[in-house]
Design a protein around this motif. Structure first.
Motif, PDB file in Angstrom:
ATOM      1  N   GLY A 108     -17.719  43.608 -16.079  1.00  0.00           N
ATOM      2  CA  GLY A 108     -18.879  43.280 -16.903  1.00  0.00           C
ATOM      3  C   GLY A 108     -18.437  42.769 -18.279  1.00  0.00           C
ATOM      4  O   GLY A 108     -17.455  42.027 -18.364  1.00  0.00           O
ATOM      5  N   ARG A 110     -21.736  42.307 -18.808  1.00  0.00           N
ATOM      6  CA  ARG A 110     -23.068  41.791 -18.498  1.00  0.00           C
ATOM      7  C   ARG A 110     -23.198  41.339 -17.041  1.00  0.00           C
ATOM      8  O   ARG A 110     -24.213  41.576 -16.407  1.00  0.00           O
ATOM      9  CB  ARG A 110     -23.410  40.602 -19.421  1.00  0.00           C
ATOM     10  CG  ARG A 110     -23.629  40.984 -20.868  1.00  0.00           C
ATOM     11  CD  ARG A 110     -24.940  41.739 -21.041  1.00  0.00           C
ATOM     12  NE  ARG A 110     -25.216  42.005 -22.448  1.00  0.00           N
ATOM     13  CZ  ARG A 110     -24.821  43.093 -23.104  1.00  0.00           C
ATOM     14  NH1 ARG A 110     -24.120  44.017 -22.468  1.00  0.00           N
ATOM     15  NH2 ARG A 110     -25.132  43.267 -24.368  1.00  0.00           N
ATOM     16  N   THR A 111     -22.212  40.672 -16.517  1.00  0.00           N
ATOM     17  CA  THR A 111     -22.357  40.064 -15.195  1.00  0.00           C
ATOM     18  C   THR A 111     -21.585  40.793 -14.103  1.00  0.00           C
ATOM     19  O   THR A 111     -21.449  40.286 -12.991  1.00  0.00           O
ATOM     20  CB  THR A 111     -21.905  38.583 -15.235  1.00  0.00           C
ATOM     21  OG1 THR A 111     -20.539  38.524 -15.706  1.00  0.00           O
ATOM     22  CG2 THR A 111     -22.781  37.776 -16.148  1.00  0.00           C
ATOM     23  N   GLY A 112     -21.081  41.976 -14.400  1.00  0.00           N
ATOM     24  CA  GLY A 112     -20.402  42.778 -13.391  1.00  0.00           C
ATOM     25  C   GLY A 112     -21.203  44.031 -13.086  1.00  0.00           C
ATOM     26  O   GLY A 112     -22.403  44.118 -13.377  1.00  0.00           O
ATOM     27  N   ASN A 204     -26.951  51.982 -16.591  1.00  0.00           N
ATOM     28  CA  ASN A 204     -26.698  51.079 -15.468  1.00  0.00           C
ATOM     29  C   ASN A 204     -26.600  51.829 -14.147  1.00  0.00           C
ATOM     30  O   ASN A 204     -27.069  51.360 -13.104  1.00  0.00           O
ATOM     31  CB  ASN A 204     -25.414  50.280 -15.709  1.00  0.00           C
ATOM     32  CG  ASN A 204     -25.684  48.943 -16.349  1.00  0.00           C
ATOM     33  OD1 ASN A 204     -26.785  48.682 -16.801  1.00  0.00           O
ATOM     34  ND2 ASN A 204     -24.675  48.100 -16.406  1.00  0.00           N
TER      35      ASN A 204
END
Length: 273
Positions: A108, A110-112, A204
């Motif tokens: 991440g 953000r995108t992991g 998360n």
């Protein structure tokens, strides 16, 4: 890599701990047979020109434990070293699994997955500000690859015995000691510089657990498989949660609270503590 029912971080890390414990046990068990050195066998294992008490006395002084089951077996091959390094390889395989999981869960931000926050030890990029790489797990992965390569060499050397003697011991010993040194350093590094400082990204983790369509499995006893499938398909198509779609389909809140208890799902058939 597909969505499934929730598990806890404690369950995942408990699995990692068990891998390491079992690896420890495998190495310990192999050491007993590795230490069965054919002392006093002289040229071919017969013991010619050797004092009858030589092997027993030296073994006692060095703390080597049991004598070999058979002197000709122990001198004509090095299966004990092959077994020991195979146990070391299993530790390397376990560390690979653990390190890869840490890399994925720490990906991440953000995108992991961004489920774990790994310790930030250094700047990860000379061009991308703020980028931090999972350097310790990456070190462990390289060490594990080297140990697995060492094991191939040890295995080949173990096949090279001819009749009453295998003379490939220097290379085998070099790789065994190298793998022990590498795994020792990498295990300590992973524990002290990574695992000790890992922090859960609770927001998360909760979002992922609540968003997985697989939690609809727990609704089956209450609403049936067909309606559960309908809810899953619509939730995926509309990018909504199972709970949101289930309420829209007429499932009451009380049923949802009972069925979609994430901790209860993770416990499976075990009673609550």
């Amino acid at each position: 890599m597909m969505d499934a029912v929730p598990v806890t971080l404690g369950q995942e890390f408990g699995g990692y701990a068990a891998q390491i414990q079992l690896g420890h046990d495998r190495v310990r068990d192999a050491l007993e047979r590795t230490s069965q050195i054919p002392l006093g066998g002289t040229a071919t294992g017969t013991g010619l020109n050797t004092h009858p008490e030589f092997a027993e006395r030296v073994r006692s002084r060095l703390g080597l434990g049991k004598p070999p089951l058979n002197a000709f077996e122990a001198q004509g091959n090095r299966d004990g070293l092959v077994e020991l390094h195979g146990a070391l390889k299993s530790v390397a395989v376990s560390l690979t699994k653990i390190a890869n999981d840490l890399v994925l869960m720490g990906s991440g931000p953000r995108t992991g997955f961004a489920e774990l926050r790994l310790p930030e030890l250094q700047k990860g990029s000379s061009i991308m500000p703020g980028k931090v790489n999972p350097v310790i797990p990456e070190v462990v992965l390289q060490v594990a690859a080297q140990v697995i390569g060492n094991d191939t060499a040890v295995t080949v050397a173990g096949t090279q015995g001819n009749f009453e003697l295998n003379v490939r011991v220097p290379m085998m010993a070099r790789n065994v000691f190298d793998s022990i040194r590498l795994l020792t350093a990498a295990s300590r590094l992973l524990a002290e510089k990574c695992v000790d400082g890992v922090e859960p990204n609770e927001e998360n983790l909760r979002r992922h657990a609540e968003s997985t369509p697989a939690i609809a499995t727990a609704l089956n006893p209450f609403i049936g498989y067909d309606l559960g499938t309908e809810i899953v398909n619509e939730a995926v198509a509309s990018s909504r949660t199972i709970r949101e779609v289930a309420i829209e389909k007429g499932v009451d809140e009380e049923t949802l609270d009972k069925a979609l208890d994430l901790h209860a799902m993770a416990r499976g058939s075990k009673p609550s503590e």
